[in-house]
Design a protein around this motif. Sequence first.
Motif, short mmCIF file in Angstrom:
data_model
loop_
_atom_site.label_atom_id
_atom_site.label_comp_id
_atom_site.label_asym_id
_atom_site.label_seq_id
_atom_site.Cartn_x
_atom_site.Cartn_y
_atom_site.Cartn_z
N ALA A 1 0.83 -1.19 0.00
CA ALA A 1 0.00 0.00 0.00
C ALA A 1 0.87 1.25 0.00
CB ALA A 1 -0.91 0.00 1.22
N LEU A 2 0.39 2.31 -0.63
CA LEU A 2 1.08 3.60 -0.64
C LEU A 2 1.16 4.14 0.78
CD1 LEU A 2 2.24 6.06 -2.24
CD2 LEU A 2 -0.10 6.94 -2.27
N GLY A 3 2.33 4.63 1.18
CA GLY A 3 2.49 5.21 2.50
C GLY A 3 1.70 6.50 2.65
N GLN A 4 1.01 6.64 3.79
CA GLN A 4 0.21 7.83 4.06
C GLN A 4 0.85 8.76 5.08
OE1 GLN A 4 -2.53 8.69 2.43
NE2 GLN A 4 -2.51 6.84 1.18
N GLY A 5 1.85 8.24 5.82
CA GLY A 5 2.55 9.09 6.77
C GLY A 5 1.76 9.39 8.04
N THR A 6 2.47 9.88 9.05
CA THR A 6 1.86 10.29 10.33
C THR A 6 2.56 11.56 10.81
OG1 THR A 6 3.37 8.78 11.48
CG2 THR A 6 1.14 7.99 11.07
N MET A 7 2.42 12.63 10.05
CA MET A 7 3.03 13.90 10.43
C MET A 7 2.28 14.52 11.60
SD MET A 7 5.71 14.36 8.68
CE MET A 7 6.07 16.10 8.94
N PRO A 8 2.94 15.40 12.38
CA PRO A 8 2.24 16.10 13.45
C PRO A 8 1.08 16.94 12.88
CG PRO A 8 4.61 16.41 13.61
CD PRO A 8 4.36 15.76 12.30
N VAL A 9 0.04 17.08 13.68
CA VAL A 9 -1.12 17.89 13.28
C VAL A 9 -1.45 18.90 14.37
CG1 VAL A 9 -2.12 16.10 11.79
CG2 VAL A 9 -2.73 16.17 14.23
N VAL A 10 -2.14 19.96 13.98
CA VAL A 10 -2.57 21.01 14.90
C VAL A 10 -4.07 21.20 14.72
CG1 VAL A 10 -2.44 23.48 15.41
CG2 VAL A 10 -0.35 22.19 15.00
N VAL A 11 -4.80 21.35 15.82
CA VAL A 11 -6.24 21.61 15.76
C VAL A 11 -6.47 23.05 15.30
CG1 VAL A 11 -8.37 21.78 17.11
CG2 VAL A 11 -6.74 19.93 17.57
N THR A 12 -7.28 23.21 14.25
CA THR A 12 -7.60 24.55 13.74
C THR A 12 -9.06 24.93 13.99
OG1 THR A 12 -8.07 23.65 11.53
CG2 THR A 12 -5.83 24.44 11.96
N GLN A 13 -9.94 23.94 14.13
CA GLN A 13 -11.35 24.22 14.43
C GLN A 13 -11.86 23.11 15.37
OE1 GLN A 13 -13.22 26.80 13.42
NE2 GLN A 13 -11.72 27.72 12.03
N TYR A 14 -12.74 23.53 16.29
CA TYR A 14 -13.28 22.55 17.24
C TYR A 14 -14.62 23.04 17.74
CZ TYR A 14 -13.87 20.27 21.82
OH TYR A 14 -14.37 19.60 22.91
N THR A 15 -15.65 22.20 17.64
CA THR A 15 -16.96 22.52 18.20
C THR A 15 -17.50 21.28 18.90
OG1 THR A 15 -18.20 21.85 16.21
CG2 THR A 15 -17.47 24.14 16.33
N HIS A 16 -18.31 21.51 19.92
CA HIS A 16 -18.98 20.39 20.56
C HIS A 16 -20.30 20.88 21.16
CE1 HIS A 16 -18.39 21.35 24.88
NE2 HIS A 16 -17.28 21.93 24.48
N ALA A 17 -21.25 19.96 21.22
CA ALA A 17 -22.56 20.27 21.79
C ALA A 17 -23.15 19.01 22.37
CB ALA A 17 -23.48 20.84 20.72
N GLY A 18 -24.05 19.18 23.33
CA GLY A 18 -24.73 18.02 23.88
C GLY A 18 -25.60 17.35 22.81
N SER A 19 -25.57 16.03 22.75
CA SER A 19 -26.38 15.31 21.78
C SER A 19 -27.85 15.41 22.14
CB SER A 19 -25.96 13.83 21.72
OG SER A 19 -24.60 13.72 21.35
N ALA A 20 -28.68 15.47 21.11
CA ALA A 20 -30.12 15.61 21.33
C ALA A 20 -30.67 14.40 22.08
CB ALA A 20 -30.83 15.74 19.98
N GLY A 21 -31.43 14.66 23.15
CA GLY A 21 -32.12 13.60 23.85
C GLY A 21 -31.36 12.96 24.98
N ASP A 22 -30.04 13.18 25.04
CA ASP A 22 -29.26 12.55 26.12
C ASP A 22 -28.01 13.39 26.35
OD1 ASP A 22 -27.87 10.97 27.91
OD2 ASP A 22 -28.55 9.10 26.99
#
Length: 264
Positions: free
Chosen positions: A227-248
Amino acid sequence: MRQIKDGAASYDRSPQHSVTEFRSLAGGVTTWRAPLAPRRFKLSWEYMQREDFDHIDRLARGVDGARTLSLVDPLSSNILGAAQGAGLGAVSKWVPDSGVELFGGQFGEHAANEVSVDAAGKRLMWLHPVWPGYPVTPGMTLSWWVPGLIAAGANLAELRLAWYSAAGANVLVTYRGHDLDRPMTVPVTTTAPVAYVRPGVTFGGAGLWSLGDAVLAVGSEAVGPPALGQGTMPVVVTQYTHAGSAGDGQYRDISLELVEVTNA
């Protein structure tokens, strides 16, 4: 590093090509493209369990001070870099013992390498460009093999996996020697004990062979086309959102965007 077992509701890992077009007065078009095409990872989950959410929330908010993160792509069948997995390019992608030399890569990033070995017992290790080894999660199943060297008829004594702690200390080596019950044509498969792994080989004698393809895979890799190598370079978070799931309220809906960077 934590394995998120819930499948993402959406997952995009498209590379950012950064192509700029220039149009002349006569109507002709020329383009400029950046030499690197970092990927942007866009993931979202619905009804994520609280333990997984807490882990991602700490990372995204930088609670522990980390700015760069590691991400092992679950869609990747080879976590080596693309050029490294194909045996191409600069010698800095490998760590050779004294008496082991690579030829070819000095002529360019896309030039194929040959490996020259002067005696039995010499080793060649595949090096991660940033960390002590490739990032893994303890308990994760990994497989490692070198179909390029096998196809070239290289004299291989063993396949090696050197394990490194989060602090970068070499703590353990897993290897498989060449014997009738466990031939080199079958990947070595094992369970990760610590945070990083550096794969490699030990040669059984002198010779000169094409380096070719190598595969470090998550899971038990079947013998087949590399398989072609995909690599595992370092990453940085640029966007993040979270909310309570509906109903629970104990579950969370998460959206996360990350981009590859060139250093940690």
